[in-house]
Design a protein around this motif. Sequence first.
Motif, PDB file in Angstrom:
ATOM      1  N   LYS A 219       0.867  -1.192   0.000  1.00 24.63           N
ATOM      2  CA  LYS A 219       0.000   0.000   0.000  1.00 24.63           C
ATOM      3  C   LYS A 219       0.896   1.231   0.000  1.00 24.63           C
ATOM      4  CE  LYS A 219      -4.009  -2.001   2.089  1.00 24.63           C
ATOM      5  NZ  LYS A 219      -5.228  -1.706   2.802  1.00 24.63           N
ATOM      6  N   PHE A 220       0.292   2.380  -0.227  1.00 26.73           N
ATOM      7  CA  PHE A 220       1.066   3.609  -0.380  1.00 26.73           C
ATOM      8  C   PHE A 220       0.843   4.528   0.818  1.00 26.73           C
ATOM      9  CE2 PHE A 220       0.199   1.847  -4.491  1.00 26.73           C
ATOM     10  CZ  PHE A 220       1.419   1.931  -5.139  1.00 26.73           C
ATOM     11  N   LEU A 221       1.897   4.747   1.574  1.00 23.81           N
ATOM     12  CA  LEU A 221       1.819   5.660   2.706  1.00 23.81           C
ATOM     13  C   LEU A 221       2.363   7.006   2.229  1.00 23.81           C
ATOM     14  CD1 LEU A 221       1.120   5.876   5.700  1.00 23.81           C
ATOM     15  CD2 LEU A 221       3.511   5.372   6.199  1.00 23.81           C
ATOM     16  N   VAL A 222       1.500   8.019   2.234  1.00 21.70           N
ATOM     17  CA  VAL A 222       1.887   9.291   1.609  1.00 21.70           C
ATOM     18  C   VAL A 222       2.165  10.348   2.671  1.00 21.70           C
ATOM     19  CG1 VAL A 222       1.247  11.041  -0.082  1.00 21.70           C
ATOM     20  CG2 VAL A 222       0.408   8.708  -0.334  1.00 21.70           C
ATOM     21  N   GLN A 223       3.294  11.017   2.491  1.00 17.85           N
ATOM     22  CA  GLN A 223       3.655  12.146   3.351  1.00 17.85           C
ATOM     23  C   GLN A 223       3.207  13.389   2.575  1.00 17.85           C
ATOM     24  OE1 GLN A 223       7.767  11.594   4.225  1.00 17.85           O
ATOM     25  NE2 GLN A 223       7.699  12.711   6.142  1.00 17.85           N
ATOM     26  N   HIS A 224       1.927  13.763   2.724  1.00 15.27           N
ATOM     27  CA  HIS A 224       1.405  14.922   1.995  1.00 15.27           C
ATOM     28  C   HIS A 224       2.086  16.174   2.532  1.00 15.27           C
ATOM     29  CE1 HIS A 224      -1.702  12.886  -0.186  1.00 15.27           C
ATOM     30  NE2 HIS A 224      -2.347  12.469   0.888  1.00 15.27           N
ATOM     31  N   ARG A 225       2.673  16.930   1.620  1.00 18.27           N
ATOM     32  CA  ARG A 225       3.395  18.123   2.075  1.00 18.27           C
ATOM     33  C   ARG A 225       3.116  19.302   1.163  1.00 18.27           C
ATOM     34  NH1 ARG A 225       9.369  15.506   2.781  1.00 18.27           N
ATOM     35  NH2 ARG A 225       9.299  15.137   5.011  1.00 18.27           N
ATOM     36  N   ARG A 226       3.032  20.487   1.774  1.00 17.48           N
ATOM     37  CA  ARG A 226       2.911  21.701   0.965  1.00 17.48           C
ATOM     38  C   ARG A 226       3.498  22.874   1.728  1.00 17.48           C
ATOM     39  NH1 ARG A 226      -3.616  22.353   1.295  1.00 17.48           N
ATOM     40  NH2 ARG A 226      -3.782  22.177   3.538  1.00 17.48           N
ATOM     41  N   GLU A 227       3.884  23.873   0.935  1.00 16.30           N
ATOM     42  CA  GLU A 227       4.401  25.101   1.534  1.00 16.30           C
ATOM     43  C   GLU A 227       3.204  25.889   2.048  1.00 16.30           C
ATOM     44  OE1 GLU A 227       7.086  27.131  -1.100  1.00 16.30           O
ATOM     45  OE2 GLU A 227       6.946  28.963   0.078  1.00 16.30           O
ATOM     46  N   VAL A 228       3.285  26.428   3.262  1.00 14.67           N
ATOM     47  CA  VAL A 228       2.157  27.189   3.812  1.00 14.67           C
ATOM     48  C   VAL A 228       2.665  28.480   4.457  1.00 14.67           C
ATOM     49  CG1 VAL A 228       0.553  25.281   4.288  1.00 14.67           C
ATOM     50  CG2 VAL A 228       2.329  25.826   5.961  1.00 14.67           C
ATOM     51  N   SER A 229       1.773  29.459   4.518  1.00 20.47           N
ATOM     52  CA  SER A 229       2.168  30.679   5.233  1.00 20.47           C
ATOM     53  C   SER A 229       1.535  30.634   6.620  1.00 20.47           C
ATOM     54  CB  SER A 229       1.739  31.921   4.456  1.00 20.47           C
ATOM     55  OG  SER A 229       0.397  31.779   4.078  1.00 20.47           O
ATOM     56  N   LYS A 230       1.888  29.613   7.369  1.00 20.83           N
ATOM     57  CA  LYS A 230       1.358  29.444   8.726  1.00 20.83           C
ATOM     58  C   LYS A 230       2.529  29.482   9.685  1.00 20.83           C
ATOM     59  CE  LYS A 230      -2.304  26.016   7.980  1.00 20.83           C
ATOM     60  NZ  LYS A 230      -2.607  24.623   8.266  1.00 20.83           N
ATOM     61  N   ARG A 231       2.230  29.671  10.951  1.00 20.94           N
ATOM     62  CA  ARG A 231       3.279  29.599  11.973  1.00 20.94           C
ATOM     63  C   ARG A 231       3.611  28.159  12.265  1.00 20.94           C
ATOM     64  NH1 ARG A 231       3.159  33.588  16.522  1.00 20.94           N
ATOM     65  NH2 ARG A 231       2.524  35.518  15.561  1.00 20.94           N
ATOM     66  N   ARG A 232       4.767  27.942  12.851  1.00 14.32           N
ATOM     67  CA  ARG A 232       5.173  26.624  13.320  1.00 14.32           C
ATOM     68  C   ARG A 232       4.115  26.092  14.295  1.00 14.32           C
ATOM     69  NH1 ARG A 232       9.539  24.802  17.505  1.00 14.32           N
ATOM     70  NH2 ARG A 232      10.298  22.965  16.412  1.00 14.32           N
ATOM     71  N   SER A 233       3.719  24.829  14.162  1.00 16.73           N
ATOM     72  CA  SER A 233       2.728  24.263  15.093  1.00 16.73           C
ATOM     73  C   SER A 233       3.279  24.308  16.520  1.00 16.73           C
ATOM     74  CB  SER A 233       2.439  22.799  14.764  1.00 16.73           C
ATOM     75  OG  SER A 233       2.042  22.657  13.446  1.00 16.73           O
ATOM     76  N   ARG A 234       2.376  24.479  17.469  1.00 15.82           N
ATOM     77  CA  ARG A 234       2.807  24.602  18.873  1.00 15.82           C
ATOM     78  C   ARG A 234       3.555  23.357  19.329  1.00 15.82           C
ATOM     79  NH1 ARG A 234      -0.092  24.307  23.514  1.00 15.82           N
ATOM     80  NH2 ARG A 234      -1.827  23.472  22.331  1.00 15.82           N
ATOM     81  N   LEU A 235       3.077  22.193  18.843  1.00 10.90           N
ATOM     82  CA  LEU A 235       3.695  20.954  19.302  1.00 10.90           C
ATOM     83  C   LEU A 235       4.655  20.354  18.268  1.00 10.90           C
ATOM     84  CD1 LEU A 235       0.736  19.297  21.213  1.00 10.90           C
ATOM     85  CD2 LEU A 235       2.677  20.557  22.129  1.00 10.90           C
ATOM     86  N   ALA A 236       5.153  21.232  17.381  1.00  7.11           N
ATOM     87  CA  ALA A 236       6.076  20.717  16.347  1.00  7.11           C
ATOM     88  C   ALA A 236       7.290  20.047  16.973  1.00  7.11           C
ATOM     89  CB  ALA A 236       6.514  21.856  15.434  1.00  7.11           C
ATOM     90  N   TRP A 237       7.765  20.582  18.095  1.00  8.12           N
ATOM     91  CA  TRP A 237       8.948  20.005  18.767  1.00  8.12           C
ATOM     92  C   TRP A 237       8.674  18.568  19.207  1.00  8.12           C
ATOM     93  CZ3 TRP A 237       8.431  18.467  23.854  1.00  8.12           C
ATOM     94  CH2 TRP A 237       7.286  18.926  24.526  1.00  8.12           C
ATOM     95  N   LEU A 238       7.404  18.345  19.641  1.00 11.66           N
ATOM     96  CA  LEU A 238       7.039  17.006  20.109  1.00 11.66           C
ATOM     97  C   LEU A 238       6.982  16.030  18.921  1.00 11.66           C
ATOM     98  CD1 LEU A 238       6.273  15.647  22.751  1.00 11.66           C
ATOM     99  CD2 LEU A 238       3.888  16.179  22.279  1.00 11.66           C
ATOM    100  N   TYR A 239       6.450  16.554  17.806  1.00  4.43           N
ATOM    101  CA  TYR A 239       6.378  15.760  16.577  1.00  4.43           C
ATOM    102  C   TYR A 239       7.787  15.352  16.131  1.00  4.43           C
ATOM    103  CZ  TYR A 239       5.024  14.619  11.732  1.00  4.43           C
ATOM    104  OH  TYR A 239       4.812  14.000  10.530  1.00  4.43           O
TER     105      TYR A 239
END
Length: 468
Positions: A219-239
């Motif tokens: 099966k295909f596991l997709v890492q959907h990615r795009r450039e966004v003009s958003k701030r870093r997620s609050r829990l990005a460090w945890l991710y």
Amino acid sequence: MTTVAPLQNFGENVTIRPTAYYEPKDEAEVVEILNRHRGEQIRAVGRLHSWSTAPGGEGVVLSLKHLQDVTLHQRDGTEWATIAAGCQVKTILQKLKEQGKTLPSLGLITEQTIAGAISTGTHGSGRNSLSHYVRAVRVARYDPASGIAMIETIESGTALQAARCSLGCLGIILSVDMQVRYTYAVEEHFREYDSVEPVLQAEAEYPLQQFYLSPWRWKFLVQHRREVSKRRSRLAWLYRIHWFLSVDLGLHLLILTTLRLRRSNRVIRFLFRRVIPHTVPRNLKVTDDSSKMLIMEHELFRHMEMELFVPRDQLPAALEYVQQVLIVAGSATSDIPDLNLDAPSVERLTALRGLYGHHYPICVRRVCVDDTLISMSSGGEQDWYAISLISYAKPRDRQGFLQAMDFLATTMKRKFGARPHWGKYCPLSAEELIELYPRFGAFREICEMRDPTGVFRNNWIRTLIPPT
Ligand SMILES: Cc1cc2nc3c(=O)[nH]c(=O)nc-3n(C[C@H](O)[C@H](O)[C@H](O)COP(=O)(O)OP(=O)(O)OC[C@H]3O[C@@H](n4cnc5c(N)ncnc54)[C@H](O)[C@@H]3O)c2cc1C
């Protein structure tokens, strides 16, 4: 000159035995070394992160690790950086970030030097390879008329297209002028699909995505990615911590441990079918800086990789073919499917049965058409897709992997026009490789004009461009 000890690459599959080895401190010393060794074979290495025999050679070898400057320039609304040849991608990112800038494209790791990365067409997903963004290359070589070492800046025309990805053939690269851009954020989330078609359709929404064909689950596991003009997620460090522990360390330790077991094939299949897919958080959207999001610590554990590039219209059939071949290689009792092969290839496929159990996700990345002569994604009308096949077997246990890769590379070249990455395992003959690049003749001419006797070509590259 430092002591002449053998040099070994990351994959421990290539050993270089130089006749002399230098780590020059500046450009003047490079020129001096060239004059001292006139007439001898002379080449450079970066960080030896290639698995092919592209780095170094059989004669004098230079490492430009002391050439580290990064300088930003701005003119007529465009910005670029002059990057000294020995600077690693991670150092470049750090220095650019201090000024709010970054590179326009990134591979999975940042250990490579800029000279090494562009010389083999290093790429990521959803953009061109790094080579495409090169505006000028400064090289030290010999003047063919006088035989004296000189420095040339290649900044336009076909010569620039050649210098953007040149396998070290145009001389010793001293610095590279590379387009830069403002830092940006990337949002990603994972989703699993049963077939490749909806994955390709999703590219319109997620142009930076890459995906993995999970072996044995298919099966295909997709890492959907795009450039966004958003701030870093609050829990990005945890991710990031989760990713490091579960993928960079966890997945790799699990595979390495399993490969040491007696019934490793069975356990690997069980893990890929039932365990590994459930460790990835689905539909959790996280945003972070591109230089964190687009890379991983793939260099932590020794492995070996082959990567084949096919045009978009060939991708679905190519992935189906890879799957069928790996299924055959994975079991001594597998049936031989009808893959529309000639009789000798059917015989080779039959001989593969039970020789190799594939044990790593097959990563697929889209690379846009490069303005170069011989990078893997050069030329053509369609985007190219890089299909990556990795083995974590110990160097002495790689025979099955290599045999399976030789089979895939030769048959996929014929069936799909598949081009092997110049910096990864590259089992095709010189004739086969040349056939894959319509502009190889133009590349050869530029090499011959600048280096008629081929002192900047090692034995492998001399099979592609024999000295005149
Ligand atoms: C763990 C890992 C992950 C990787 N991930 C990716 C990826 O995501 N995408 C991708 O495309 N590739 C990837 N690669 C491959 C890697 O990017 C390339 O092989 C790259 O060329 C390695 O750079 P290097 O600095 O180690 O150069 P080396 O491997 O040492 O050399 C590569 C080429 O550059 C030439 N060269 C180096 N310096 C100079 C110079 N100063 N002048 C002239 N020629 C020079 C060498 O002669 C050789 O031909 C990966 C490799 C590893 C080990």
